[in-house]
Design an enzyme around this catalytic site. Structure first.
Site, short mmCIF file in Angstrom:
data_model
loop_
_atom_site.label_atom_id
_atom_site.label_comp_id
_atom_site.label_asym_id
_atom_site.label_seq_id
_atom_site.Cartn_x
_atom_site.Cartn_y
_atom_site.Cartn_z
N TYR A 248 7.54 1.54 -16.45
CA TYR A 248 6.50 1.78 -15.45
C TYR A 248 5.87 0.48 -14.94
O TYR A 248 6.27 -0.07 -13.92
CB TYR A 248 5.43 2.77 -15.98
CG TYR A 248 4.67 3.37 -14.81
CD1 TYR A 248 5.00 4.62 -14.32
CD2 TYR A 248 3.68 2.64 -14.14
CE1 TYR A 248 4.36 5.14 -13.20
CE2 TYR A 248 3.03 3.15 -13.03
CZ TYR A 248 3.37 4.40 -12.57
OH TYR A 248 2.72 4.90 -11.46
N VAL B 149 0.58 15.89 -16.71
CA VAL B 149 1.79 16.58 -16.28
C VAL B 149 1.67 16.89 -14.79
O VAL B 149 0.77 17.64 -14.40
CB VAL B 149 1.98 17.91 -17.05
CG1 VAL B 149 3.32 18.54 -16.69
CG2 VAL B 149 1.85 17.70 -18.54
N1 LIG Z 1 0.84 12.09 -12.76
C1 LIG Z 1 0.33 11.09 -13.43
O1 LIG Z 1 0.40 11.02 -14.66
C2 LIG Z 1 -0.40 10.00 -12.68
C3 LIG Z 1 -1.17 9.10 -13.42
C4 LIG Z 1 -1.88 8.11 -12.75
C5 LIG Z 1 -1.77 8.01 -11.38
N2 LIG Z 1 -0.98 8.89 -10.68
C6 LIG Z 1 -0.89 8.69 -9.22
O2 LIG Z 1 -1.46 9.77 -8.53
C7 LIG Z 1 -0.86 9.84 -7.23
C8 LIG Z 1 -0.42 11.26 -6.96
O3 LIG Z 1 0.59 11.59 -7.89
P1 LIG Z 1 0.70 13.06 -8.52
O4 LIG Z 1 1.17 12.87 -9.91
O5 LIG Z 1 -0.55 13.80 -8.25
O6 LIG Z 1 1.91 13.64 -7.65
P2 LIG Z 1 2.28 15.10 -7.13
O7 LIG Z 1 3.75 15.10 -6.99
O8 LIG Z 1 1.65 16.17 -7.93
O9 LIG Z 1 1.59 15.15 -5.66
C9 LIG Z 1 2.07 14.37 -4.61
C10 LIG Z 1 1.37 14.75 -3.32
O10 LIG Z 1 1.91 13.90 -2.29
C11 LIG Z 1 2.27 14.73 -1.19
N3 LIG Z 1 3.36 14.07 -0.46
C12 LIG Z 1 4.51 13.55 -0.94
N4 LIG Z 1 5.23 13.01 0.07
C13 LIG Z 1 4.49 13.19 1.21
C14 LIG Z 1 4.68 12.86 2.56
N5 LIG Z 1 5.77 12.21 2.99
N6 LIG Z 1 3.72 13.24 3.45
C15 LIG Z 1 2.62 13.92 3.06
N7 LIG Z 1 2.38 14.22 1.78
C16 LIG Z 1 3.30 13.87 0.86
C17 LIG Z 1 2.69 16.05 -1.79
O11 LIG Z 1 2.69 17.08 -0.79
C18 LIG Z 1 1.60 16.20 -2.86
O12 LIG Z 1 0.42 16.69 -2.26
C19 LIG Z 1 0.30 8.83 -7.22
O13 LIG Z 1 -0.14 7.65 -6.62
C20 LIG Z 1 0.53 8.60 -8.70
O14 LIG Z 1 1.11 7.34 -8.98
C21 LIG Z 1 -0.32 9.90 -11.30
#
Ligand SMILES: NC(=O)c1ccc[n+]([C@@H]2O[C@H](COP(=O)([O-])OP(=O)(O)OC[C@H]3O[C@@H](n4cnc5c(N)ncnc54)[C@H](O)[C@@H]3O)[C@@H](O)[C@H]2O)c1
Length: 400
Positions: free
Chosen positions: A235, A274
């Site tokens: 990561y 998750v």
């Molecule tokens: N899941 C984790 O453990 C975690 C931890 C820390 C930070 N994050 C960060 O949080 C952020 C969101 O990740 P997540 O885990 O909630 O992901 P997720 O897959 O649950 O959600 C992604 C979102 O992005 C949208 N999306 C994707 N491509 C798109 C596009 N081209 N146009 C419009 N919308 C689009 C999807 O519709 C959805 O609403 C990311 O930056 C991720 O790095 C996640």
């Protein structure tokens, strides 16, 4: 349609609209059970608002601070033969429940990386809200279509410099395996920065600012992950980490811009949870099963809603109006609980002991699997999965 889970690799290709609505209601109820967020935002744009960390951001703004929200996401509707995506059903449910509760909630379904979606968002803000005072950027995507050339760029999840070999879990077979990932070549690093780095967030803020739809004092946040030694090779020290470093660069530029009108921008580093995005990252499912076990035992566990509510109520919008706490890179560190020494040393000890035989005993693997299914609206006690469900519930998304 009778809808059951169909798991392929690390995703579930079906989703249940009634289960997704139950999830959203649970998150809304959590928020309503807490004191309102004083000094909260009143007009909020959430980019990537349909699942993971974006949806609770929208819920915290609406049901915690009473905000009008505009959500942007890229999701597929259902048809007579196929279910829609979970994010689609989540967004249908949110719009319905927020509207019923008397809040403004509109949603734009389209590619956030495109100029067209940015323009539609600006037009909608101008027509309905005038301006916004918070912009949340919560996109996770494996691919980005460049707005100027139409070129499709793909991100990768690879180590840099040397191959990576690690223990992981095969979530289809429930077995501990060893994964080997070859290091990225330079182009893959660049491409991952292009897709998941800060450029698109900057383009959004520039477009919104040029159009005059950012209120004085407007804040913006984008979500990041740093993690720990266990996940660093794949990561933080890998291709995705380079993209997240670029997010830090973008945050500084956006912060400088917003400061001109009394606002601010930050990267918020969040805990591992998750989500559809995290389940695609090698090693993450096993790490999450382990860290959930440790944090649940220590009373430190938070799901996405609890975590984002803490971010909004205790950092972004502190009751006394004070500025949020930041690290030396101006980031908000919501990962402080996960990174506690006693949590991490317990994780490392379990990491070294885990086998297929003890997976369910020494880690929260069952909890991981339950949450994974729940992401798609499955496994909820109060949903009748043998009943007919409408795969295309009514909605009024603006399609771009
Ligand atoms: N899941 C984790 O453990 C975690 C931890 C820390 C930070 N994050 C960060 O949080 C952020 C969101 O990740 P997540 O885990 O909630 O992901 P997720 O897959 O649950 O959600 C992604 C979102 O992005 C949208 N999306 C994707 N491509 C798109 C596009 N081209 N146009 C419009 N919308 C689009 C999807 O519709 C959805 O609403 C990311 O930056 C991720 O790095 C996640």
């Amino acid at each position: 349609m009778i809808i059951k889970p169909k798991i392929r690799g690390f995703i579930c290709t079906t989703a249940h609209p009634v289960g997704c609505e139950a999830n959203i209601l649970e998150q809304i109820n959590y928020t309503k059970e807490h004191p309102p967020i004083e000094n909260g935002p009143k007009r909020v744009l959430v980019i990537g608002s349909s699942s993971g960390y974006g949806m609770p951001s929208r819920i915290a703004a609406t049901f915690g601070a009473g905000a009008a929200t505009l959500g942007v996401f890229f999701e597929k509707p259902g048809s007579d033969t196929k279910t829609g995506t979970a994010g689609f059903y989540n967004a249908v449910a949110f719009d319905k429940l927020a509207t019923e509760a008397g809040f403004y909630a509109k949603s734009i379904n389209g590619d956030a990386f495109s100029n067209e979606v940015k323009q539609q968002t600006i037009d909608t803000i101008k027509a309905d809200l005038g301006q916004v005072d918070l912009v949340v950027y919560s996109i996770a995507s494996p691919v980005r279509k460049l707005p100027e050339t139409g070129e499709l760029v793909r991100s990768t999840l690879k180590p840099i410099g040397k191959p990576y070999s690690a223990t992981a879990v095969d979530t289809n077979k429930d077995e501990i395996i060893s994964v080997d990932v070859e290091p990225a070549v330079d182009q893959e690093i660049q491409d991952t920065i292009t897709v998941m780095g800060g450029q698109d967030w900057e383009l959004w803020i520039k477009a919104l600012n040029d159009a005059g739809v950012l209120a004085d004092g407007c804040k913006s946040i984008a979500y990041s992950y740093i993690g720990t030694e266990i996940t660093w090779p794949i990561y933080w020290h890998g291709t995705i980490g380079k993209a997240k470093e670029d997010l830090d660069r973008a945050a500084a530029a956006i912060d400088a811009l917003l400061k001109g009108t009394g606002g601010e921008a930050h990267v918020a580093v969040l805990k591992s949870v998750v989500t559809q995005a995290s389940s695609a990252i090698p090693v993450m499912p096993l790490y999450i099963a382990i860290v959930y076990k440790v944090m649940k035992e220590k009373g430190l566990h938070e799901g996405t809603m609890e975590h984002v509510f803490r971010l909004f109520s205790q950092q972004l919008y502190k009751a006394d109006g004070a500025l949020c706490d930041t690290d030396d890179m101006n980031r908000i560190r919501m990962d402080d609980w996960e990174l506690q020494e006693e949590v991490q040393s317990a994780c490392k000890a379990l990491w070294n002991q885990v086998t297929t035989q003890n997976l369910r005993d020494i880690t929260d693997y069952d909890g991981y699997k339950e949450e994974f299914l729940k992401l798609f609206g499955f496994g909820l006690d109060d949903v009748d999965y043998d009943a007919d469900a409408n795969p295309n519930p009514p909605q009024q998304f603006i399609e771009v």
